[in-house]
Design an enzyme around this catalytic site. Sequence first.
Site, PDB file in Angstrom:
ATOM      1  N   SER A  79      39.474 -60.448  20.333  1.00 34.76           N
ATOM      2  CA  SER A  79      40.083 -60.285  21.659  1.00 34.76           C
ATOM      3  C   SER A  79      41.182 -61.297  21.917  1.00 34.76           C
ATOM      4  O   SER A  79      41.700 -61.370  23.030  1.00 34.76           O
ATOM      5  CB  SER A  79      39.016 -60.454  22.739  1.00 34.76           C
ATOM      6  OG  SER A  79      38.038 -59.476  22.622  1.00 34.76           O
ATOM      7  N   THR A  99      40.703 -64.751  20.759  1.00 38.23           N
ATOM      8  CA  THR A  99      39.981 -66.026  20.851  1.00 38.23           C
ATOM      9  C   THR A  99      40.833 -67.199  20.359  1.00 38.23           C
ATOM     10  O   THR A  99      40.895 -68.253  21.000  1.00 38.23           O
ATOM     11  CB  THR A  99      38.706 -65.960  19.955  1.00 38.23           C
ATOM     12  OG1 THR A  99      38.162 -64.647  20.026  1.00 38.23           O
ATOM     13  CG2 THR A  99      37.688 -66.997  20.369  1.00 38.23           C
ATOM     14  N   THR A 100      41.480 -67.009  19.212  1.00 32.64           N
ATOM     15  CA  THR A 100      42.271 -68.082  18.601  1.00 32.64           C
ATOM     16  C   THR A 100      43.366 -68.549  19.558  1.00 32.64           C
ATOM     17  O   THR A 100      43.603 -69.739  19.731  1.00 32.64           O
ATOM     18  CB  THR A 100      42.923 -67.561  17.296  1.00 32.64           C
ATOM     19  OG1 THR A 100      41.960 -66.779  16.582  1.00 32.64           O
ATOM     20  CG2 THR A 100      43.426 -68.688  16.422  1.00 32.64           C
ATOM     21  N   TRP A 101      44.020 -67.581  20.175  1.00 33.08           N
ATOM     22  CA  TRP A 101      45.102 -67.869  21.121  1.00 33.08           C
ATOM     23  C   TRP A 101      44.554 -68.658  22.316  1.00 33.08           C
ATOM     24  O   TRP A 101      45.083 -69.712  22.679  1.00 33.08           O
ATOM     25  CB  TRP A 101      45.710 -66.546  21.577  1.00 33.08           C
ATOM     26  CG  TRP A 101      46.917 -66.637  22.453  1.00 33.08           C
ATOM     27  CD1 TRP A 101      47.760 -67.707  22.574  1.00 33.08           C
ATOM     28  CD2 TRP A 101      47.418 -65.613  23.313  1.00 33.08           C
ATOM     29  NE1 TRP A 101      48.762 -67.403  23.463  1.00 33.08           N
ATOM     30  CE2 TRP A 101      48.588 -66.131  23.929  1.00 33.08           C
ATOM     31  CE3 TRP A 101      47.018 -64.307  23.621  1.00 33.08           C
ATOM     32  CZ2 TRP A 101      49.334 -65.378  24.844  1.00 33.08           C
ATOM     33  CZ3 TRP A 101      47.773 -63.558  24.518  1.00 33.08           C
ATOM     34  CH2 TRP A 101      48.913 -64.088  25.124  1.00 33.08           C
ATOM     35  N   HIS A 107      30.525 -65.975  20.930  1.00 28.88           N
ATOM     36  CA  HIS A 107      30.708 -64.528  21.089  1.00 28.88           C
ATOM     37  C   HIS A 107      29.456 -63.926  21.744  1.00 28.88           C
ATOM     38  O   HIS A 107      29.306 -62.706  21.798  1.00 28.88           O
ATOM     39  CB  HIS A 107      30.877 -63.838  19.731  1.00 28.88           C
ATOM     40  CG  HIS A 107      32.214 -64.025  19.077  1.00 28.88           C
ATOM     41  ND1 HIS A 107      33.397 -63.999  19.764  1.00 28.88           N
ATOM     42  CD2 HIS A 107      32.543 -64.206  17.773  1.00 28.88           C
ATOM     43  CE1 HIS A 107      34.401 -64.156  18.917  1.00 28.88           C
ATOM     44  NE2 HIS A 107      33.907 -64.297  17.708  1.00 28.88           N
ATOM     45  N   ARG A 132      40.034 -58.026  25.904  1.00 28.77           N
ATOM     46  CA  ARG A 132      41.243 -57.331  25.430  1.00 28.77           C
ATOM     47  C   ARG A 132      40.958 -55.834  25.501  1.00 28.77           C
ATOM     48  O   ARG A 132      39.790 -55.413  25.389  1.00 28.77           O
ATOM     49  CB  ARG A 132      41.492 -57.752  23.977  1.00 28.77           C
ATOM     50  CG  ARG A 132      42.781 -57.238  23.401  1.00 28.77           C
ATOM     51  CD  ARG A 132      42.944 -57.671  21.955  1.00 28.77           C
ATOM     52  NE  ARG A 132      44.309 -57.449  21.493  1.00 28.77           N
ATOM     53  CZ  ARG A 132      44.705 -57.624  20.250  1.00 28.77           C
ATOM     54  NH1 ARG A 132      43.845 -58.050  19.327  1.00 28.77           N
ATOM     55  NH2 ARG A 132      45.959 -57.404  19.901  1.00 28.77           N
ATOM     56  N   SER A 155      42.092 -54.300  15.635  1.00 31.79           N
ATOM     57  CA  SER A 155      42.104 -55.656  15.093  1.00 31.79           C
ATOM     58  C   SER A 155      40.810 -55.928  14.311  1.00 31.79           C
ATOM     59  O   SER A 155      40.825 -56.508  13.224  1.00 31.79           O
ATOM     60  CB  SER A 155      42.263 -56.654  16.249  1.00 31.79           C
ATOM     61  OG  SER A 155      42.431 -57.939  15.758  1.00 31.79           O
ATOM     62  N   TYR A 157      43.744 -60.399  27.840  1.00 33.06           N
ATOM     63  CA  TYR A 157      44.787 -60.644  26.826  1.00 33.06           C
ATOM     64  C   TYR A 157      46.131 -60.070  27.281  1.00 33.06           C
ATOM     65  O   TYR A 157      47.158 -60.750  27.237  1.00 33.06           O
ATOM     66  CB  TYR A 157      44.327 -59.974  25.522  1.00 33.06           C
ATOM     67  CG  TYR A 157      45.234 -60.119  24.324  1.00 33.06           C
ATOM     68  CD1 TYR A 157      44.998 -61.117  23.388  1.00 33.06           C
ATOM     69  CD2 TYR A 157      46.288 -59.236  24.098  1.00 33.06           C
ATOM     70  CE1 TYR A 157      45.816 -61.229  22.256  1.00 33.06           C
ATOM     71  CE2 TYR A 157      47.098 -59.351  22.980  1.00 33.06           C
ATOM     72  CZ  TYR A 157      46.862 -60.345  22.059  1.00 33.06           C
ATOM     73  OH  TYR A 157      47.658 -60.455  20.953  1.00 33.06           O
ATOM     74  N   ARG A 179      47.551 -61.634  12.847  1.00 34.03           N
ATOM     75  CA  ARG A 179      48.015 -60.408  12.193  1.00 34.03           C
ATOM     76  C   ARG A 179      49.324 -59.982  12.850  1.00 34.03           C
ATOM     77  O   ARG A 179      50.388 -60.276  12.345  1.00 34.03           O
ATOM     78  CB  ARG A 179      46.926 -59.318  12.283  1.00 34.03           C
ATOM     79  CG  ARG A 179      47.159 -58.117  11.385  1.00 34.03           C
ATOM     80  CD  ARG A 179      46.057 -57.088  11.547  1.00 34.03           C
ATOM     81  NE  ARG A 179      45.981 -56.568  12.889  1.00 34.03           N
ATOM     82  CZ  ARG A 179      46.639 -55.486  13.321  1.00 34.03           C
ATOM     83  NH1 ARG A 179      47.374 -54.792  12.485  1.00 34.03           N
ATOM     84  NH2 ARG A 179      46.530 -55.078  14.581  1.00 34.03           N
TER      85      ARG A 179
HETATM   86  P1  A3P Z   1      45.835 -58.337  15.987  1.00 30.97           P
HETATM   87  O1  A3P Z   1      44.894 -58.084  14.867  1.00 30.97           O
HETATM   88  O2  A3P Z   1      45.954 -57.178  16.919  1.00 30.97           O
HETATM   89  O3  A3P Z   1      47.168 -58.830  15.555  1.00 30.97           O
HETATM   90  P2  A3P Z   1      40.569 -63.414  17.568  1.00 30.97           P
HETATM   91  O4  A3P Z   1      41.332 -64.665  17.701  1.00 30.97           O
HETATM   92  O5  A3P Z   1      39.634 -63.136  18.705  1.00 30.97           O
HETATM   93  O6  A3P Z   1      39.955 -63.279  16.230  1.00 30.97           O
HETATM   94  O7  A3P Z   1      41.642 -62.235  17.719  1.00 30.97           O
HETATM   95  C1  A3P Z   1      42.620 -62.043  16.755  1.00 30.97           C
HETATM   96  C2  A3P Z   1      43.743 -61.252  17.377  1.00 30.97           C
HETATM   97  O8  A3P Z   1      44.539 -62.121  18.209  1.00 30.97           O
HETATM   98  C3  A3P Z   1      44.687 -60.721  16.324  1.00 30.97           C
HETATM   99  O9  A3P Z   1      45.207 -59.508  16.880  1.00 30.97           O
HETATM  100  C4  A3P Z   1      45.733 -61.824  16.248  1.00 30.97           C
HETATM  101  O10 A3P Z   1      46.936 -61.442  15.662  1.00 30.97           O
HETATM  102  C5  A3P Z   1      45.873 -62.148  17.729  1.00 30.97           C
HETATM  103  N1  A3P Z   1      46.447 -63.472  17.957  1.00 30.97           N
HETATM  104  C6  A3P Z   1      46.222 -64.619  17.262  1.00 30.97           C
HETATM  105  N2  A3P Z   1      46.951 -65.628  17.756  1.00 30.97           N
HETATM  106  C7  A3P Z   1      47.658 -65.129  18.788  1.00 30.97           C
HETATM  107  C8  A3P Z   1      48.612 -65.691  19.682  1.00 30.97           C
HETATM  108  N3  A3P Z   1      48.973 -66.960  19.614  1.00 30.97           N
HETATM  109  N4  A3P Z   1      49.141 -64.880  20.630  1.00 30.97           N
HETATM  110  C9  A3P Z   1      48.789 -63.583  20.711  1.00 30.97           C
HETATM  111  N5  A3P Z   1      47.898 -62.992  19.891  1.00 30.97           N
HETATM  112  C10 A3P Z   1      47.334 -63.754  18.931  1.00 30.97           C
END
Ligand code: A3P
Length: 335
Positions: free
Chosen positions: A80, A82-84, A144, A166, A174, A232, A298
């Site tokens: 969703s 998370t990393t961001w 999670h 998201r 994703s 998101y 991604r």
């Molecule tokens: P996509 O696979 O649609 O590109 P999580 O962090 O929860 O694992 O989610 C990963 C999703 O967040 C991926 O989506 C990834 O590309 C996207 N993502 C990672 N960093 C991001 C950022 N800084 N801004 C926006 N989306 C981001």
Amino acid sequence: MTTSQTSQPLPPKYLQEDDLSEECEKLLSILPKEKGWIGSYIYNYQGIWTSPRVIQAVIACQQQFQAQDSDIILVTNPKSGTTWLKSLLFSLVNRMKHPIFEQNHPLLVKNPHDLIPFLELRLYLDGQVPNFSSFSSPRLLSSHLPYASLPKSVQDSRTKLVYLCRNPRDTFISMWHYSNSLRLHHLDTNSIEEMLDLFCKGVSLHGPFWNHVLDYWKESVEKPHKVLFLMYEEIKEQPKIQIKRLAEFLECPFSMEEENCGVVDEILRMCSFENLSNLEVNVNGKLSTGVENKMFFRKGEVGDWKNYFTIEMSEKLNHVIEQKFQGSGLRFLYN
Ligand code: A3P
């Protein structure tokens, strides 16, 4: 052992299916199971679909974790964003200790998952008691887990929960990409149709998706001081407004001076997909759980589902979304 066997990378720790405790093996034998997204099978424990090793860690976390009133826990459905949000949360909360313009800001050398660890996927994964002494206050953690499965002390304390949601179509796409890239080497790639069927049945990583979202949504409406519900797509659309909402919820609002000096803009720039995904640590680094950092970046777009969904797939998922979210007041943005 053959050469091809030795060259196969080990799956991330939380996916390893051997070396489980006897208690866990016993439990698995009576739990409902379905075809796994990444491993062989996914099991239903307390209403959550997840992998065997994670179940072991969830039990340990529920039994041992003691929340503190000052803790901040970020909760998400996997994939969703998370990393961001981890990167935004870390830079926001630590902006006095680590000014965002600092040359050696931690985000430049560490992946956000190393700065805000998961309770069940990292801290309690190895059957050890985590050492929290290196954490500064407030402790920034993530999970999670659905609301009802959080350790009791989280619910009973004044710990703040930041929830990121998201839209289900992009989350699904994703998750499908992510799980196929991590899928254990002896298993075939999962087809998109097959995984959409499972997703619609609620069988997704830490799913069902709907219950997860709806429970936190309800809590955020009933306890707005405890749970902040972010989306998101809204952060993508109005990043400044949303990060200010987050800062206010966490009781560390930006001062006028900070705004005038460009602190908010710089945090958003630092945490942007373009910036984070191109950092050396995120191109070539690995988490201690064994997952390559690049796996978390991604496309980072809203609406990528349109490149994959057929009309039938759209209708199928729409039907479930309408059914599950009807009357909840929640609406998703898809474009
Ligand atoms: P996509 O696979 O649609 O590109 P999580 O962090 O929860 O694992 O989610 C990963 C999703 O967040 C991926 O989506 C990834 O590309 C996207 N993502 C990672 N960093 C991001 C950022 N800084 N801004 C926006 N989306 C981001």
